[in-house]
Design a protein around this motif. Structure first.
Motif, PDB file in Angstrom:
ATOM      1  N   ALA B 201     -58.089  36.744  -1.312  1.00 47.77           N
ATOM      2  CA  ALA B 201     -58.464  38.057  -0.758  1.00 47.77           C
ATOM      3  C   ALA B 201     -57.231  38.807  -0.274  1.00 47.77           C
ATOM      4  O   ALA B 201     -57.059  40.004  -0.546  1.00 47.77           O
ATOM      5  N   GLY B 202     -56.356  38.100   0.435  1.00 50.05           N
ATOM      6  CA  GLY B 202     -55.124  38.719   0.943  1.00 50.05           C
ATOM      7  C   GLY B 202     -54.252  39.221  -0.195  1.00 50.05           C
ATOM      8  O   GLY B 202     -53.707  40.332  -0.149  1.00 50.05           O
ATOM      9  N   THR B 203     -54.143  38.404  -1.243  1.00 44.62           N
ATOM     10  CA  THR B 203     -53.319  38.796  -2.402  1.00 44.62           C
ATOM     11  C   THR B 203     -53.909  40.015  -3.093  1.00 44.62           C
ATOM     12  O   THR B 203     -53.182  40.936  -3.481  1.00 44.62           O
ATOM     13  N   GLU B 204     -55.235  40.014  -3.251  1.00 41.24           N
ATOM     14  CA  GLU B 204     -55.883  41.143  -3.935  1.00 41.24           C
ATOM     15  C   GLU B 204     -55.686  42.444  -3.164  1.00 41.24           C
ATOM     16  O   GLU B 204     -55.448  43.491  -3.750  1.00 41.24           O
ATOM     17  N   VAL B 205     -55.786  42.343  -1.836  1.00 46.32           N
ATOM     18  CA  VAL B 205     -55.557  43.534  -0.997  1.00 46.32           C
ATOM     19  C   VAL B 205     -54.162  44.080  -1.277  1.00 46.32           C
ATOM     20  O   VAL B 205     -53.958  45.282  -1.481  1.00 46.32           O
ATOM     21  N   SER B 206     -53.198  43.168  -1.327  1.00 51.34           N
ATOM     22  CA  SER B 206     -51.817  43.564  -1.584  1.00 51.34           C
ATOM     23  C   SER B 206     -51.679  44.184  -2.982  1.00 51.34           C
ATOM     24  O   SER B 206     -51.004  45.199  -3.160  1.00 51.34           O
ATOM     25  N   ARG B 207     -52.332  43.575  -3.972  1.00 49.63           N
ATOM     26  CA  ARG B 207     -52.205  44.065  -5.354  1.00 49.63           C
ATOM     27  C   ARG B 207     -52.884  45.413  -5.528  1.00 49.63           C
ATOM     28  O   ARG B 207     -52.392  46.264  -6.269  1.00 49.63           O
ATOM     29  N   ILE B 208     -54.028  45.592  -4.867  1.00 48.69           N
ATOM     30  CA  ILE B 208     -54.751  46.870  -5.004  1.00 48.69           C
ATOM     31  C   ILE B 208     -53.939  47.998  -4.363  1.00 48.69           C
ATOM     32  O   ILE B 208     -53.791  49.077  -4.937  1.00 48.69           O
ATOM     33  N   LEU B 209     -53.405  47.729  -3.181  1.00 46.14           N
ATOM     34  CA  LEU B 209     -52.740  48.813  -2.445  1.00 46.14           C
ATOM     35  C   LEU B 209     -51.240  48.922  -2.725  1.00 46.14           C
ATOM     36  O   LEU B 209     -50.632  49.952  -2.486  1.00 46.14           O
ATOM     37  N   ASN B 210     -50.660  47.840  -3.208  1.00 42.83           N
ATOM     38  CA  ASN B 210     -49.204  47.830  -3.376  1.00 42.83           C
ATOM     39  C   ASN B 210     -48.778  47.613  -4.821  1.00 42.83           C
ATOM     40  O   ASN B 210     -47.603  47.683  -5.143  1.00 42.83           O
ATOM     41  N   GLY B 211     -49.724  47.256  -5.658  1.00 34.84           N
ATOM     42  CA  GLY B 211     -49.387  46.938  -7.045  1.00 34.84           C
ATOM     43  C   GLY B 211     -49.013  45.466  -7.177  1.00 34.84           C
ATOM     44  O   GLY B 211     -48.626  44.826  -6.195  1.00 34.84           O
ATOM     45  N   ASN B 212     -49.137  44.951  -8.396  1.00 35.69           N
ATOM     46  CA  ASN B 212     -48.840  43.532  -8.624  1.00 35.69           C
ATOM     47  C   ASN B 212     -47.338  43.362  -8.851  1.00 35.69           C
ATOM     48  O   ASN B 212     -46.869  43.262  -9.978  1.00 35.69           O
ATOM     49  N   GLN B 213     -46.605  43.356  -7.767  1.00 32.76           N
ATOM     50  CA  GLN B 213     -45.142  43.295  -7.887  1.00 32.76           C
ATOM     51  C   GLN B 213     -44.629  41.876  -7.673  1.00 32.76           C
ATOM     52  O   GLN B 213     -45.077  41.196  -6.753  1.00 32.76           O
ATOM     53  N   ILE B 214     -43.697  41.487  -8.525  1.00 32.74           N
ATOM     54  CA  ILE B 214     -43.007  40.209  -8.317  1.00 32.74           C
ATOM     55  C   ILE B 214     -41.792  40.521  -7.445  1.00 32.74           C
ATOM     56  O   ILE B 214     -40.961  41.362  -7.813  1.00 32.74           O
ATOM     57  N   ALA B 215     -41.713  39.876  -6.295  1.00 31.47           N
ATOM     58  CA  ALA B 215     -40.666  40.241  -5.326  1.00 31.47           C
ATOM     59  C   ALA B 215     -39.262  40.098  -5.919  1.00 31.47           C
ATOM     60  O   ALA B 215     -38.427  40.989  -5.791  1.00 31.47           O
ATOM     61  N   PHE B 216     -38.997  38.967  -6.579  1.00 33.12           N
ATOM     62  CA  PHE B 216     -37.642  38.706  -7.085  1.00 33.12           C
ATOM     63  C   PHE B 216     -37.718  38.274  -8.549  1.00 33.12           C
ATOM     64  O   PHE B 216     -37.515  37.107  -8.868  1.00 33.12           O
ATOM     65  N   SER B 217     -38.021  39.224  -9.415  1.00 33.73           N
ATOM     66  CA  SER B 217     -38.125  38.850 -10.827  1.00 33.73           C
ATOM     67  C   SER B 217     -36.721  38.621 -11.405  1.00 33.73           C
ATOM     68  O   SER B 217     -35.732  39.192 -10.918  1.00 33.73           O
ATOM     69  N   HIS B 218     -36.654  37.765 -12.399  1.00 30.73           N
ATOM     70  CA  HIS B 218     -35.350  37.433 -12.993  1.00 30.73           C
ATOM     71  C   HIS B 218     -35.498  37.326 -14.504  1.00 30.73           C
ATOM     72  O   HIS B 218     -36.627  37.160 -15.006  1.00 30.73           O
ATOM     73  N   PRO B 219     -34.394  37.379 -15.228  1.00 30.11           N
ATOM     74  CA  PRO B 219     -34.482  37.393 -16.682  1.00 30.11           C
ATOM     75  C   PRO B 219     -34.822  36.034 -17.294  1.00 30.11           C
ATOM     76  O   PRO B 219     -35.066  35.945 -18.492  1.00 30.11           O
ATOM     77  N   GLY B 220     -34.847  34.981 -16.559  1.00 34.16           N
ATOM     78  CA  GLY B 220     -35.080  33.640 -17.102  1.00 34.16           C
ATOM     79  C   GLY B 220     -33.772  32.870 -17.167  1.00 34.16           C
ATOM     80  O   GLY B 220     -32.710  33.459 -17.412  1.00 34.16           O
ATOM     81  N   PHE B 221     -33.846  31.562 -16.911  1.00 34.96           N
ATOM     82  CA  PHE B 221     -32.625  30.752 -16.848  1.00 34.96           C
ATOM     83  C   PHE B 221     -32.736  29.572 -17.806  1.00 34.96           C
ATOM     84  O   PHE B 221     -33.812  28.985 -17.965  1.00 34.96           O
ATOM     85  N   HIS B 222     -31.623  29.223 -18.412  1.00 35.63           N
ATOM     86  CA  HIS B 222     -31.583  28.044 -19.283  1.00 35.63           C
ATOM     87  C   HIS B 222     -30.843  26.937 -18.527  1.00 35.63           C
ATOM     88  O   HIS B 222     -29.650  27.027 -18.267  1.00 35.63           O
ATOM     89  N   ILE B 223     -31.588  25.923 -18.156  1.00 32.33           N
ATOM     90  CA  ILE B 223     -31.012  24.881 -17.292  1.00 32.33           C
ATOM     91  C   ILE B 223     -30.686  23.638 -18.109  1.00 32.33           C
ATOM     92  O   ILE B 223     -31.541  23.111 -18.840  1.00 32.33           O
ATOM     93  N   ASP B 224     -29.446  23.167 -17.975  1.00 30.31           N
ATOM     94  CA  ASP B 224     -29.001  21.964 -18.678  1.00 30.31           C
ATOM     95  C   ASP B 224     -28.807  20.817 -17.697  1.00 30.31           C
ATOM     96  O   ASP B 224     -28.931  20.996 -16.480  1.00 30.31           O
TER      97      ASP B 224
END
Lengths: 275, 576
Positions: B201-224
């Motif tokens: 419920a808390g997440t939906e409230v945030s998504r409805i009023l604030n949009g479904n934003q990823i706080a720290f999105s990144h391009p993806g990492f290749h880990i060896d």
């Protein structure tokens, strides 16, 4: 174990009067006293379904170095058993938790008011919360020490009024003082009030132990309060309705306490009356 | 009137008497929405305040802004809300563990306003702990309104905390895990379902009023493999940073307490110091999410030394803000310190081994955040799920688990209690579900009092005492003064054994001569866990309970453990 009264001591002349009232109460009803010498201007009381924060005015912290001696001397002089309460638990470092297992609590009218004022004419929402949640009756003392010679119960027919009547019987039996009942009749007849008493099995006790039952059929409450003995301990039940209704129609408890200088013992809805 | 009473006491409805889970889910949903809105309100207020004050940041006097904000925040809490400083999470945990989650209504709004003033003006703190406090207080008061019992209220308090965290981070799993792992400390199906609903419920409230934003999105990492191996070192670094931050916060608190100034003046001093640091290193100001985004997208400038200094500066700024009386939490500073520590570690590795093909530095920043959160909260799952959700992917899940697990373990060796629990543990106030202290805290000495003892007089002869023994089925006899009733000591059957087979002594010995005049006694207000500890330490099976020098009864280990078992059954049955 003897019943216990909880008292918050203020090391000022006004606090001395309040403590004298509590000492007299304890001596008269055979209760022990637990005295709290506050070190912070606020504390919490955790009740069964509520937590109440009490904000004291800064005068409660006056001269802490002599507070213990002063309080102890007054209690000793009254020849009652007493103890000092040291909070064991703290919600925050400056916010002690005070236990709620007492049988009575002395609540000077001033602690309920805005913290900066000594408002002896107003109970306020904080004390109401205590009355609402506590299993013990709350003693609201008059500003100057005055021994009481009789017990007056304000009986309006509500559940809390029945509880206050039972408490009145209990204290009258312990103290041997005469018990009087006062009723402001509001759209009900005497028979209605008698029925309430009979329904709770108090018919015989009222007949045998009540010195006088005054029913006021006319006149407003404030005017009729003059008939109550000036040296009586007044016991009344808190009706316990909400803030909105209080604001719109006024609180009867508030009216009584502002008009009467007597010591008041307020019985709340959670009080488990022992008859 | 009757309908109103019934409405406010839904636990009395026949449908919920057998199974209260649907009720808790329903109330959890309401609480999740309310706490989500509270979190969102703080978020929006912070944004507005940042925006408003942004125009003044370049002035020379701008260092006063965090000081003024912290001072106002302190004054607000002290004079208006009449609450203490701090972030409030320990208060929530304390209330949950000792008082069934009872929280004051004022806590639902007080920390939101005070933390907005502190953080919005540039103080180094986070909004997450204040929203946890706010959400928990909302839950507690809604539970109070519906007259729920302690167990149900605790679940609803958890719903409030979960809804708030889920809303502010747009991270429902992190909200759920944080609540169960940190706030409640108890994983049961009864708790988890309503809390999960509140988190959603808390997440939906945030998504409805604030949009479904990823706080720290990144391009993806290749880990060896070298990156995985390097994670062990990163875990050590983040554990060290966690301990440093914990100790710096506590020591600053002690230092500021010694300053002879009003609380608001102390908060001002701390805030101004942060403002001064912020002139040189703007990364220390505010919650710091902008800096984290720069770090994760590999656009943070400066060499390893600058980044290391920035890490230490952020630790110092957070300690100055919170230790000197500002209001806010440590969650966001943990993320900033963790990302800076990860970045510094990565740049150090590159400097040390330039030939290795390391993963992008943003990846180590993410791992550093998880290490810091896990270390300081000693909650590895919270660290893992939070980072997974706020970065929008499971690509780094393996090193995340590794860093979180090692960091938590190392921190636990140095600081056995987490930052939130340290004070409570030191004061003996942490009562986690299922522990001895928690079970015993619901019992009192008076409940266990055995009053069937026969009191004897000190002048009684042994002969008369033997008659008393014949009438009694107990081995313990309190000795009290006949006139005053004052408790003088105890006699046990074993005390008279030496005289029992010598009838000559029957009239020669009186009880005062053989009683124990200084037995270990219990006061009725004493905690039962302390009573049990004393019994164990002194190998006693029962002790007299004495108040005001009067004997009240005996308390025995057998009765205590019997009641303990019954209470444990009650607590585990209802929660399990």
């Amino acid at each position: 174990m003897e019943p216990k009264l909880f008292h918050i001591f203020r090391n000022t002349p006004l606090g001395r009067e309040t403590l004298l009232q509590s000492v007299y109460f304890c001596k008269t009803v055979g209760a022990d006293m637990e005295i709290y010498l506050p070190e912070h201007t606020k504390f919490l009381m955790y009740f069964e379904n509520d937590v109440v924060q009490i904000d004291l005015d800064p005068s409660y912290l006056t001269a802490p170095e002599t507070a213990r001696d002063h309080a102890g001397a007054l209690a000793e002089a009254g020849k009652i058993r007493y103890d000092f309460l040291a909070p064991k638990h703290f919600t925050a470092s400056t916010l002690p938790d005070i236990p709620t297992h007492f049988d009575f609590m002395c609540c000077p009218r001033s602690i309920s008011d805005l913290s900066s004022k000594i408002g002896l004419g107003y109970i306020g929402p904080r004390v109401r919360r205590i009355v609402q949640s506590a299993r013990f009756p709350v003693l609201l003392t008059s500003s100057v020490f005055k021994p009481w010679k009789s017990i007056a119960v304000f009986f309006g027919g509500s559940t809390n009024a029945v509880k206050s009547l039972k408490l009145g019987f209990r204290l009258a039996r312990i103290t041997g003082m005469p018990l009087k009942i006062y009723t402001q009749m509001e759209n009900y007849s005497r028979a209605d009030y008698e029925k309430v008493i009979a329904d709770h099995g108090l018919e015989k006790a009222v007949a045998d132990e009540v010195a006088e039952w005054r029913l006021f059929g006319t006149g407003d409450l404030e005017a009729n309060l003059y008939e109550v003995d000036h040296d009586a301990l007044v016991i009344l039940g808190a009706f316990g309705h909400g803030v909105v209704r209080d604001v719109l129609f006024g609180s009867k408890m508030e009216k009584i306490q502002s008009a009467m200088p007597n010591n008041l013992l307020i019985v709340g809805p959670k009080y488990a009356a022992i008859h | 009137m009757k309908f109103a009473n019934l409405w406010r006491k839904p636990t009395r409805w026949a449908v919920f008497r057998i199974d209260d889970r649907p009720l808790l889910m329903g109330i959890g949903l309401i609480v999740g929405i309310c706490s989500g809105l509270a979190a969102l309100a703080l978020n929006r207020s912070l944004e507005a305040m940042f925006e408003w004050l942004h125009h003044y940041r370049h002035y020379w006097w701008a260092f006063i802004l965090p000081g003024a904000g912290a001072a106002l925040s302190s004054l607000f809490l002290d004079k208006v809300a009449k609450e203490g400083a701090g972030h409030g999470v320990p208060e929530v945990i304390y209330s949950v563990s000792r008082y069934g989650g009872l929280l004051r209504f004022r806590s639902a709004w007080s920390r939101l306003v005070s933390s907005c003033l502190t953080i919005g003006s540039g103080g180094s703190a986070g909004p997450e702990a204040p929203v946890v406090m706010s959400g928990a207080a909302i839950g507690s008061n809604i539970a109070r309104y519906f007259s729920l019992n302690d167990r149900q209220r605790v679940v609803i308090v958890g719903c409030g905390a979960a809804g708030a965290i889920s809303s502010i981070f747009n991270a429902p799993i992190a909200g759920l895990v944080f609540t169960v792992e940190v706030v409640l400390g108890e994983w049961t199906a009864v708790n988890i379902v309503p809390i999960a609903i509140a988190a959603v419920a808390g997440t939906e409230v945030s998504r409805i009023l604030n949009g479904n934003q990823i706080a720290f999105s990144h391009p993806g990492f290749h880990i060896d493999l070298p990156d995985i191996a390097a994670c062990i070192g990163l875990a050590v670094v983040t554990a060290a940073a966690s301990v440093l931050l914990t100790r710096a916060l506590r020591s600053m608190h002690h230092i500021s307490a010694k300053v002879p100034a009003a609380p608001w003046a102390r908060a001002m001093i701390g805030g101004c110091a942060v403002g001064l640091i912020g002139f040189a290193l703007p990364v220390v100001m505010g919650e710091g999410y902008h800096s984290i985004r720069e770090i994760i997208t590999n656009s943070f400038e400066g060499g390893v030394a600058i980044v290391a200094v920035a890490t230490l500066a952020k630790v110092l700024a957070t300690s100055l803000t919170l230790g000197w009386g500002g209001s806010g939490g440590i969650f966001a500073p943990c993320l900033v310190v963790g990302s800076l520590a990860g970045l510094a570690y990565h740049r150090f590795l590159v400097l040390l081994m330039p030939s290795v093909d390391w993963v992008a530095e943003g990846c180590f920043a993410l791992l550093g955040m998880a290490g810091l959160v896990s270390g300081i909260l000693q909650a590895p799952l919270t660290g893992i799920f939070l980072i997974v959700e706020i970065t929008g992917g499971y690509g780094v899940i393996l090193p995340l688990i590794l860093v979180s697990a090692i960091s938590t373990t190392l921190c636990h060796y140095v600081e056995p209690a987490s930052f939130y629990l340290k004070d409570l543990v030191e004061r003996g106030h942490l009562l986690r579900p299922g522990t001895d202290a928690r079970v015993l805290s619901d019992l009192s000495v008076n409940e266990l009092l055995e009053t069937d003892c026969i009191t004897v007089s000190p002048n009684m002869s042994l002969r008369d005492f033997i008659d008393v023994i014949k009438r009694s089925h107990r081995n313990h006899f309190p000795v009290a003064d006949e006139e005053t009733g004052r408790f003088l000591g105890m006699i046990q059957l074993q005390d008279i054994r030496p005289y029992l087979f010598d009838p000559v002594m029957y009239d020669a010995v009186i009880l005062e001569q053989i009683m124990d005049p200084r037995p270990d006694v219990v006061h009725p207000n004493e905690d039962l866990s302390e009573v049990l500890r004393r019994m164990d330490a002194r190998r006693l099976f029962s002790m007299p309970v004495v108040a005001d020098r009067k004997f009240l009864g005996m308390i025995s280990k057998a009765t205590l453990l019997d009641q303990y078992r019954k209470e444990l059954r009650v607590q585990t049955v209802v929660s399990g």
